[in-house]
Scaffold this motif. Structure first.
Motif, short mmCIF file in Angstrom:
data_model
loop_
_atom_site.label_atom_id
_atom_site.label_comp_id
_atom_site.label_asym_id
_atom_site.label_seq_id
_atom_site.Cartn_x
_atom_site.Cartn_y
_atom_site.Cartn_z
N TRP A 178 0.97 -0.62 1.44
CA TRP A 178 1.75 -0.01 0.74
C TRP A 178 1.21 0.36 -0.64
O TRP A 178 0.46 -0.62 -1.12
CB TRP A 178 3.33 -0.56 0.61
CG TRP A 178 4.04 -0.28 1.79
CD1 TRP A 178 3.93 -1.17 3.04
CD2 TRP A 178 5.00 0.61 1.94
NE1 TRP A 178 4.97 -0.68 3.90
CE2 TRP A 178 5.65 0.41 3.52
CE3 TRP A 178 5.36 1.83 1.11
CZ2 TRP A 178 6.44 1.12 3.75
CZ3 TRP A 178 6.47 2.48 1.74
CH2 TRP A 178 6.89 2.18 3.11
N ARG A 179 1.45 1.26 -1.09
CA ARG A 179 0.91 1.55 -2.66
C ARG A 179 2.15 2.15 -3.53
O ARG A 179 2.86 3.04 -3.18
CB ARG A 179 -0.11 2.42 -2.66
CG ARG A 179 -1.52 1.70 -1.88
CD ARG A 179 -2.67 2.58 -1.90
NE ARG A 179 -3.24 3.19 -2.94
CZ ARG A 179 -4.00 2.57 -3.79
NH1 ARG A 179 -4.38 1.13 -3.42
NH2 ARG A 179 -4.46 2.96 -5.03
N THR A 201 4.34 4.32 -1.21
CA THR A 201 4.17 4.79 0.21
C THR A 201 3.20 4.18 0.96
O THR A 201 2.32 3.29 0.44
CB THR A 201 3.40 6.22 -0.15
OG1 THR A 201 2.95 7.04 0.86
CG2 THR A 201 2.22 6.10 -0.96
N ASP A 202 3.28 4.28 2.22
CA ASP A 202 2.41 3.72 3.08
C ASP A 202 1.22 4.70 3.74
O ASP A 202 0.69 4.44 4.72
CB ASP A 202 2.95 2.63 4.07
CG ASP A 202 4.11 3.45 5.15
OD1 ASP A 202 4.03 4.77 5.16
OD2 ASP A 202 4.75 2.97 6.03
#
Length: 141
Positions: free
Chosen positions: A37-38, A89-90
């Protein structure tokens, strides 16, 4: 419930902004696990300007921190204010970072975080909650 990144703590201090929270509304196999994830921090007035940061994930709990100095690269002489929106987001899913599960509405007028000067820029930055109780950043000259 629509999946989201529910922020529980916001830490704006010492030239950094940190957030701690949890993924909610995620169901099915590997709902919160899997890919990395970011955090994306996207400039509202210029969606092509995006900062990306790694997120530490422990089960459904996440945390992330970044330096406000990273915004100095976007000191393009704007006057007034500009906003940046936060998402997790992944690569498959994008979740808005916000806070809704505490039943407190109108956080924009309730939670006021301190401003921090952005080194090398002509503006400062502070996290704030939008009218939809999402978390964003405000840069002000």
């Amino acid at each position: 419930m629509k999946p989201r990144a529910e922020v529980e703590e916001v830490w704006p201090r010492d030239g950094r902004i940190g957030i701690v929270g949890r993924l909610v509304g995620m169901t099915g196999p590997g709902a919160g696990a899997g890919g990395a994830w970011r955090l994306t921090v996207t400039r509202r007035s210029r969606a092509s300007q995006v900062l990306r940061y790694d997120v530490q994930l422990d089960g459904e709990r996440f945390n992330c921190a970044w330096y406000v100095a990273d915004l100095a690269a976007y000191d393009d002489g704007f006057s007034g204010a500009d906003q940046w929106d936060l998402h997790l987001t992944d690569g498959r899913r994008t979740l808005r970072v916000g806070r809704r599960l505490d039943d407190i509405r109108g956080k924009k007028a309730i939670y006021v975080y301190p401003r921090q000067a952005v080194p090398g820029a002509r503006f400062d930055v502070r996290p704030y909650f939008t009218v939809e109780d999402n978390l964003s950043l405000e840069c002000r000259a």
